[in-house]
Design an enzyme around this catalytic site. Structure first.
Site, short mmCIF file in Angstrom:
data_model
loop_
_atom_site.label_atom_id
_atom_site.label_comp_id
_atom_site.label_asym_id
_atom_site.label_seq_id
_atom_site.Cartn_x
_atom_site.Cartn_y
_atom_site.Cartn_z
N GLY A 1 1.03 -1.17 0.02
CA GLY A 1 -0.04 -0.03 -0.09
C GLY A 1 0.88 1.43 -0.04
O GLY A 1 0.47 2.21 -0.55
N ASN B 1 -7.75 4.25 9.05
CA ASN B 1 -7.24 3.08 9.83
C ASN B 1 -7.34 2.99 11.33
O ASN B 1 -7.51 2.21 12.11
CB ASN B 1 -5.85 2.96 9.32
CG ASN B 1 -4.86 3.89 9.49
OD1 ASN B 1 -5.25 5.15 8.93
ND2 ASN B 1 -3.79 3.90 10.33
N GLN C 1 -7.77 0.56 3.89
CA GLN C 1 -8.98 0.24 4.92
C GLN C 1 -10.10 0.11 4.44
O GLN C 1 -11.04 -0.49 5.11
CB GLN C 1 -8.81 1.14 6.09
CG GLN C 1 -7.13 1.14 6.80
CD GLN C 1 -7.13 -0.37 7.59
OE1 GLN C 1 -7.95 -1.12 7.67
NE2 GLN C 1 -5.90 -0.42 8.14
N SER D 1 -3.81 -2.86 -0.27
CA SER D 1 -2.65 -3.59 0.04
C SER D 1 -3.21 -4.91 0.60
O SER D 1 -4.02 -5.09 1.35
CB SER D 1 -2.21 -3.00 1.39
OG SER D 1 -1.18 -3.91 1.90
N HIS E 1 -2.19 -7.51 2.61
CA HIS E 1 -2.19 -7.99 3.78
C HIS E 1 -3.44 -7.37 4.64
O HIS E 1 -3.20 -7.93 5.55
CB HIS E 1 -0.68 -7.90 4.17
CG HIS E 1 -0.37 -6.50 5.17
ND1 HIS E 1 -0.37 -6.18 6.20
CD2 HIS E 1 0.28 -5.57 4.33
CE1 HIS E 1 -0.02 -4.86 6.37
NE2 HIS E 1 0.36 -4.51 5.37
N THR F 1 10.52 -7.50 -11.67
CA THR F 1 9.86 -8.99 -12.11
C THR F 1 8.75 -9.18 -11.19
O THR F 1 8.82 -8.75 -10.03
CB THR F 1 10.83 -10.00 -11.90
OG1 THR F 1 12.01 -9.74 -12.72
CG2 THR F 1 10.30 -11.52 -12.25
N CYS G 1 2.14 1.92 12.71
CA CYS G 1 3.22 2.40 11.87
C CYS G 1 3.79 3.44 12.69
O CYS G 1 5.02 4.09 12.48
CB CYS G 1 2.59 2.88 10.56
SG CYS G 1 1.87 2.06 9.64
C1 LIG Z 1 -1.76 -0.38 6.18
C2 LIG Z 1 -1.94 0.74 5.87
C3 LIG Z 1 -1.11 1.45 4.43
C4 LIG Z 1 0.08 0.79 4.04
O1 LIG Z 1 -0.03 -0.50 3.48
P1 LIG Z 1 1.32 -1.42 3.56
O2 LIG Z 1 0.99 -2.54 2.62
O3 LIG Z 1 1.48 -1.89 4.78
O4 LIG Z 1 2.37 -0.38 3.24
C5 LIG Z 1 -1.71 2.57 3.87
N1 LIG Z 1 -2.61 3.16 4.17
C6 LIG Z 1 -3.34 2.75 5.06
C7 LIG Z 1 -4.82 3.59 5.47
C8 LIG Z 1 -3.18 1.65 6.05
O5 LIG Z 1 -4.08 1.06 7.00
#
Ligand SMILES: *Cc1c(COP(=O)(O)O)cnc(C)c1O
Length: 398
Positions: free
Chosen positions: A73, A155, A185, A205, A207, A243, A331
């Site tokens: 993300g 988030n 989110q 993102s 994950h 890649t 973060c």
């Molecule tokens: C977790 C998150 C990101 C960052 O995503 P990553 O894949 O961990 O770099 C960006 N924006 C929001 C709102 C998030 O919750």
């Protein structure tokens, strides 16, 4: 073995078993470089294109070529913001960029970095409910504004912002503005419909919706140019060199399909459990104040401030009971600064330091929520006894 109740799904999610199964062949036998010219490479290239269709479908986009794969993300946000600024901006004239005070650090840090390089940024505030005043935001647009970034869902509080309306109205004022939406989110929690919107860029993102860490995507509206962030080979239509990470992209495609199928469950059952948790905690503690006050929010998140109690201590005690939650965002934790999101919302300092975010997923069970409803108030009452604010807590009956 210690029990684990994972209520930190806005930090990251577990990989869905079906996603893992789908990835495995691409970690083992299907290892070819998807750009190569033999059958085993075509197998990988085809799998990537299938994932692209799945992600496009998830985002409500007809042409899957609008989706490019990235590593996360954060990369998607950097690509969109810097890509727009370097494509359309100049420091003398077209130098104004707008965002909100409550964005994720992957947006705010890029804006701050661009400010140091001579661009002018405006950070619009939110009200006490965490909501954006659209007219106020639009009033910041000038003929020199080139970019507007607004997240779809926050988030920390789960607040959902009216990004479609913001994008539409922003372009009525200045048609040259590009709009980037951090949708990380929102993905998997609320419907996403980009096809007929005025949004130019949208990031997700893997994950955060049950794919692995280290893979993300960026939607780019057809015909919108930007300066690519990663330069090198011709992968991803020459918009993102490197890649492709076939197994992770395949995993995210599957996760997107599953998230779309689970959306109804998310909006109904996950919300029911979140509301149960929220009411269960708030009704037992007179020092508990809801920070997630937006009238529109994602179904899985609640943020509760516990007045006169230190958030880090709450997390330590919850950890002893196997409950995973978070204060601020993952973060920024590690620093003791209170959350920039809650500060923007003007949460009083008495509960700012004791703010805890609980975030559920489709894997959260009723038993887990019942356990949390029992244990969280016990922890708060225990900590109330050692808080330096005895008279204030006594006045609240704790
Ligand atoms: C977790 C998150 C990101 C960052 O995503 P990553 O894949 O961990 O770099 C960006 N924006 C929001 C709102 C998030 O919750």
């Amino acid at each position: 073995m210690k029990k684990t109740v994972y209520l930190d799904n806005n930090a990251t999610t577990k990989i869905d078993e079906k996603v893992f199964e789908k990835m495995l062949p691409y970690l083992k036998e299907n290892y070819a470089n998807p750009s190569s010219m033999y059958d085993s490479a075509h197998v990988c290239a085809n799998a990537i294109e299938e994932a692209r269709k799945q992600v496009a479908d998830f985002l409500g986009v007809e042409n899957e070529k609008s989706v490019i794969f990235t590593s996360c993300g954060t990369e998607s946000a950097n690509t969109a913001i810097k890509g727009v600024v370097f494509q359309y901006g100049d420091k003398e004239n077209k130098n104004h960029i707008i965002t909100t005070q409550v964005e994720h650090p992957c947006v705010l840090s890029v804006y701050e970095n661009l400010e140091k390089k001579g661009y002018k940024s405006t950070y619009v505030s939110v009200d006490e409910n965490g909501e954006i005043n659209i007219d106020n935001l639009l009033s910041k647009i000038t003929p020199n504004t080139i970019l507007l970034s607004v997240m779809h869902a926050n988030n920390e509080t789960g607040a959902v912002y009216p990004v479609y309306e913001i994008a539409k109205r922003a372009k009525e004022i200045n048609k040259n503005i590009k709009v980037f939406v951090d949708g990380v989110q929102a993905a998997g929690k609320i419907p996403i419909e980009l096809e007929n919107s005025e949004i130019d860029f949208y990031s997700i993102s893997g994950h955060k919706f049950h794919a692995p860490k280290g893979v993300g995507a960026l939607y780019v509206k057809k015909g919108v140019l930007f300066e690519p962030f990663m330069l090198g080979g011709h992968q991803e239509y020459s918009l993102r060199a490197g890649t492709q990470n076939t197994p992770y992209i395949v995993g995210m495609g599957k996760a997107a399909q599953l998230a779309k199928e689970s959306l109804e469950y998310e909006l109904k059952e996950v919300k029911r459990l979140r509301d149960k948790l929220e009411k269960g905690i708030l009704s037992q503690l007179r020092n508990a104040k809801l920070n997630s006050k937006s009238s529109n929010r994602v179904p899985n998140t609640t943020n509760i401030g516990f007045e006169y109690i230190e958030g880090e201590l709450i997390l330590l005690y919850l950890n002893d009971l196997g409950i995973c939650a978070s204060s601020g965002s993952a973060c920024t934790s590690g620093s003791l600064d209170p959350s920039h999101v809650l500060r923007a919302q003007k949460v009083p300092f008495t509960s700012l330091h004791g703010a805890i975010r609980f975030s559920l997923s489709r894997f959260t069970t009723e038993e887990e929520i019942d356990y949390a409803i029992e244990k969280v108030p016990e922890v708060i009452k225990k900590l109330a006894k050692i808080s330096p604010f005895q008279s204030e807590l006594n006045a609240l009956g704790l």
